[in-house]
Enzyme design. Structure first.
Site, PDB file in Angstrom:
ATOM      1  N   HIS A 225       0.732  -1.146  -0.041  1.00 31.45           N
ATOM      2  CA  HIS A 225       0.113   0.145   0.218  1.00 31.45           C
ATOM      3  C   HIS A 225       0.929   1.191   0.091  1.00 31.45           C
ATOM      4  O   HIS A 225       1.641   1.339   0.830  1.00 31.45           O
ATOM      5  CB  HIS A 225      -0.954  -0.057   1.063  1.00 31.45           C
ATOM      6  CG  HIS A 225      -2.000   1.171   1.288  1.00 31.45           C
ATOM      7  ND1 HIS A 225      -2.972   1.243   0.351  1.00 31.45           N
ATOM      8  CD2 HIS A 225      -1.781   2.476   2.079  1.00 31.45           C
ATOM      9  CE1 HIS A 225      -3.594   2.521   0.589  1.00 31.45           C
ATOM     10  NE2 HIS A 225      -2.934   3.132   1.784  1.00 31.45           N
ATOM     11  N   TYR A 250      -7.282   9.189  -0.965  1.00 31.96           N
ATOM     12  CA  TYR A 250      -7.483   9.901   0.414  1.00 31.96           C
ATOM     13  C   TYR A 250      -6.713  10.920   0.693  1.00 31.96           C
ATOM     14  O   TYR A 250      -5.499  10.884   0.246  1.00 31.96           O
ATOM     15  CB  TYR A 250      -7.767   8.753   1.396  1.00 31.96           C
ATOM     16  CG  TYR A 250      -6.471   8.299   1.741  1.00 31.96           C
ATOM     17  CD1 TYR A 250      -5.496   8.434   2.532  1.00 31.96           C
ATOM     18  CD2 TYR A 250      -6.518   6.607   1.235  1.00 31.96           C
ATOM     19  CE1 TYR A 250      -4.348   7.740   2.607  1.00 31.96           C
ATOM     20  CE2 TYR A 250      -5.231   6.144   1.396  1.00 31.96           C
ATOM     21  CZ  TYR A 250      -4.049   6.641   2.150  1.00 31.96           C
ATOM     22  OH  TYR A 250      -3.066   5.752   2.703  1.00 31.96           O
ATOM     23  N   ASP A 531     -30.194 -19.852  16.005  1.00 32.06           N
ATOM     24  CA  ASP A 531     -31.680 -19.866  15.356  1.00 32.06           C
ATOM     25  C   ASP A 531     -31.967 -20.824  14.335  1.00 32.06           C
ATOM     26  O   ASP A 531     -31.456 -20.435  13.175  1.00 32.06           O
ATOM     27  CB  ASP A 531     -32.021 -18.436  15.156  1.00 32.06           C
ATOM     28  CG  ASP A 531     -33.632 -18.405  14.778  1.00 32.06           C
ATOM     29  OD1 ASP A 531     -34.414 -18.373  15.420  1.00 32.06           O
ATOM     30  OD2 ASP A 531     -34.215 -18.194  13.394  1.00 32.06           O
TER      31      ASP A 531
END
Length: 805
Positions: A225, A250, A531
């Site tokens: 990066h 950014y 569940d």
């Protein structure tokens, strides 16, 4: 170095430091952190340090908010700088879909308690002067975001832990982890051995190497990066951070200059064949060719960058995971925990992540619903480097893409297919994917009979087909057949199986052989951990059927609680059986054509199971439904699956039978009010809140969570899950939208969709328990408050007569 410790944290980056800090803060002072080199010398020291809080789920956002809460106070607590700058953040929208995305995020923020506001391009430029407003439609500003110095934060966390008694051992390389009887016993280092029964693998990009020492797979891939740093140019020091996702870049302020990075389309994985033993505190060589497209994009948004002096292009490996989320929690090896895979948002989450993992260790369960980050969510497929790399590469290269709800990823597919796959392809299936399985969303040819006018507005209509309505109505009016092979199947057997399951479920499950029970498994606080249905196949044999995405979670929950005396065996048998679902008012007449068994209601009632033959195929038939119609789940050994499907379809010829997909199932289940774990129900919600009190049998004897439920019965929760219907049937919710009652935000949507039989847009949401049926509500759908009301549920067949026909 201590020779005994209550816990050993491996890895001296910001993640390991945070876990050590929180363990010590929660009272576990006999803890040791071991680091192969120096603190921060992995990926932490070269992190860009942006801290953004708003994420796609409540749990992730809370975790980020907890980080900021810690960053605000840590300096005062330990007397060391952290480099925290609460300057806020901007996120730009340079297209209409990006503006819609921001509008949706602004609605989320209302339910998460974040002060996010939408601002104009000129407002954004005033906050971030070097930006150009060309092509910008708007921006979102969150004043409580910021950036932090990664090394200073790590040292401050370590100091906070050290003051409470924790030990930090740098230049100490782990060479082995001894495991006996399925549990951790020792950590072996080049400086000696530490006896311990709890290890946290916080090794960052080295985490897979550490995991292998204990026989645990940690599926992550480091990627190179890059970001650049410019010389000071007199820019305001208090500028917010800024992201322009359309341009993939950014920014954050840096001493009067800028830090600029991004997520390129052609990322570079690194260290696939192992990370060099001496790669500590080092960077990779700058790769200007790979960075050039990001630089070109950045100059569009900040033209002054063209003339700026670049101090350095930082190129360092960062660990990414196949789904771009953290890998946290216990593993299949008792006492071996993982906290890795920070996916370049580790600084944003480190403070809250450390708290989450430490509370999980100390209290036995996380303080937030952590399933989307749980280390056990990945199946066996991720032991393949090829598959892990393909999925992770896609995550990085699409990091800033707009992700529409229901978005289907393409990397590594198809991987896991049912024995019916070739036939489903022939029938025109539009496949989705879940947990590696190819599953039918809908069948394209069915769409020719559908109604395009029912397409939902906006994003809800993007991944949609008129075939969904056709398949829904066929199931309600005639019959539909579904491939449910991906359902997770877990067998629990042994002399102690019946007592074990009774002690772990809220309903009675150890009933007669052939009985089928819908039940939950709860935590000690009464929250719903699982569940599913349980079928008793024999005196000492039970089968659990649960959702595709929850198989690993439910298997782990059951295994973690199983006795270790040999009285109970738990096995995942998902791949052993195919499953074909047949439902609708015509289902019985179709089945009767191909089985000699008596399938009349008197002989084969609802919620029972029996063995029968379907044509030449031996099956276990379960009289159960998730669509609200009479019918069966038919299970057979996998090699018979294709013949079973063909037999059912041939029998249904001329009787209105059509094949259906999971999108129709979603619409059908909403009309009946059937819940989805992980959305409508979570470990933070009890059965009474969720409208599942009918499952709870307090008089059956003790079970996990019973004491909490006794208290909840006397003092109910302040919220309840409610069914809402909207006045505009084409305004369809996507999840997490705020619900407004009498002018105030009072809840958030858990799930929703369009009901083709009732002709209404349906949403489920937790609202104040005192809010009555018929009360007016509003839901914020992309900035528009859509009116609706609280409805009595279920909307369809409220007496359950159809399923028992």
């Amino acid at each position: 170095m201590r020779t005994n410790a209550r816990a050993v944290v491996i890895g001296g980056g910001v993640g390991g430091a945070s876990i050590l800090y929180w363990l010590a803060r929660l009272g576990w002072t006999d803890v040791v952190l071991v680091e192969r080199a120096r603190l921060t010398s992995g990926s932490t020291f070269h992190s860009a340090g942006l801290v953004g809080q708003l994420r796609g789920s409540l749990s992730l956002t809370r975790m980020m908010m907890n980080s900021v809460d810690l960053y605000r106070t840590l300096k005062e607590e330990v007397g060391l700088e952290t480099g925290w700058h609460e300057v806020g953040s901007l996120r730009l929208a340079s297209s209409q879909e990006r503006m819609e995305e921001l509008t949706r995020q602004a609605a989320w923020a209302k339910t998460f308690g974040l002060p996010l506001e939408l601002v104009s391009p000129s407002d954004a430029q005033r906050m971030f002067p070097p930006m150009s407003t060309e092509g910008v439609l708007g921006a979102a500003f969150l004043p409580t975001d910021g950036y932090i110095d990664p090394s200073q934060l790590t040292f401050a966390l370590v100091e906070g832990a050290r003051r409470r008694g924790a030990e930090i051992c740098e230049d100490t390389r782990v060479t082995g982890i001894e495991v006996e009887d399925g549990g951790v016993r020792k950590v072996v280092t080049d400086k000696g051995t530490i006896e311990t029964e709890l290890v946290v693998d916080a090794g960052g990009m080295y985490a897979p190497e550490i995991g292998r020492m204990a026989g645990v797979n940690v599926p992550l891939v480091p990627f190179a990066h890059e970001y650049l740093i410019t010389r000071p140019a007199g820019l305001p020091l208090d500028m917010p951070t800024m992201r322009d996702p359309s341009l993939l870049v950014y920014y954050r302020p840096e001493s009067g200059g800028l830090v600029m990075g991004g997520y390129e389309r052609n990322p570079a994985p690194w260290g696939l064949d192992g990370i060099p033993a001496d790669f500590n505190g080092r960077l990779l060589e700058p790769d200007w060719d790979r960075f050039e497209p990001l630089m070109t994009n950045a100059i569009v948004r900040t033209p002054s960058l063209r003339e700026a002096q670049v101090v350095k292009l930082v190129n360092g490996p960062e660990a990414f995971t196949p789904d771009n989320e953290f890998i946290l929690g216990p593993s299949e090896v008792r006492g071996f925990w993982v906290a890795a895979g920070f996916c370049a948002h580790g600084l944003a989450g480190a403070g809250g992540m450390g708290r989450l993992v430490a509370e999980w260790i100390v209290d036995g369960r996380p303080g937030l619903d952590a399933w989307e980050m749980d280390s056990r969510r990945f199946g066996r497929a991720y032991s393949s480097r090829e598959y892990t790399l393909a999925r992770t590469y896609e995550v990085y290269s699409t990091y800033y893409d707009v992700k529409y709800p229901g978005h289907e990823r393409s990397a590594g597919r198809p991987l896991r297919v049912s024995p019916l796959y070739s036939r489903l392809e022939e029938l025109g299936a539009a496949f989705g994917e879940k947990s590696g399985w190819e599953r039918v969303n809908w069948f394209e040819p069915n769409g020719t009979q559908g109604d395009q006018a029912l397409r939902p507005r906006g994003w809800a209509g993007r991944l949609w087909s008129p075939a969904i309505g056709v398949e829904h109505r066929a199931c309600r009016e005639a019959a539909a057949v579904f491939d449910f092979t991906s359902f997770a199947k877990i067998e629990v057997r042994g002399r102690g199986a019946a007592d074990f399951l009774e002690g772990l479920t809220d309903n009675r499950v150890a009933r007669a052989v052939g009985a089928l029970t819908y039940t939950q498994m709860l935590n000690e606080d009464g929250g719903i951990e699982c569940d599913f249905t349980i079928t008793r196949l024999g005196d000492h044999r039970f089968r659990v059927i649960t959702g595709t995405a929850f198989g690993m979670h439910d298997l782990s929950w059951i295994q973690d609680h199983a006795p270790r005396d040999g009285s109970v065996e738990v096995e995942d048998v998902t791949s052993a059986y195919a499953c074909v679902g047949l439902w609708g008012p015509g289902a019985r007449s179709i089945l009767e054509k191909v089985t000699p068994a008596d399938v009349a209601n008197s002989a084969f009632p609802f919620m029972t199971a029996r063995e029968l033959a379907v044509g030449p195929v031996p099956c276990l038939a379960l009289r159960v439904t998730y669509v609200g119609e009479m019918g069966w789940e038919l299970y057979c050994p996998s090699e018979f699956g294709l013949r079973l499907w063909d037999t059912i379809r041939e029998a249904g010829h001329g009787r209105g039978l059509i094949p259906g997909g999971y999108k129709a199932v979603e619409s059908l289940r909403l009309e009946k009010g059937y819940r989805v774990w992980g959305a409508d129900i979570t470990p933070e919600v009890d059965p009474y809140q969720a409208g599942l009190g009918f499952c709870v049998k307090l008089d059956k004897g003790d079970f996990t969570g019973r004491k909490a439920l006794l208290k909840r019965r006397e003092s109910p929760a302040e919220t309840r899950l409610a069914c809402l219907v909207l006045d505009d049937p084409r305004s369809v919710v996507l999840g997490s939208e705020p619900v407004r009652i009498e002018g105030s935000v009072a809840g958030r949507v858990t799930s929703g969709g369009y009901g083709y039989t009732v002709g209404q847009s349906i949403a489920y949401a937790y609202i104040p328990a005192s809010c009555p049926e018929g009360a007016a509500v509003e839901i914020d759908i992309f900035g528009t408050w859509v009116a609706g009301r609280v409805a009595k549920e279920p909307l369809y067949d409220p007496k359950g007569e159809r399923v028992r026909a």
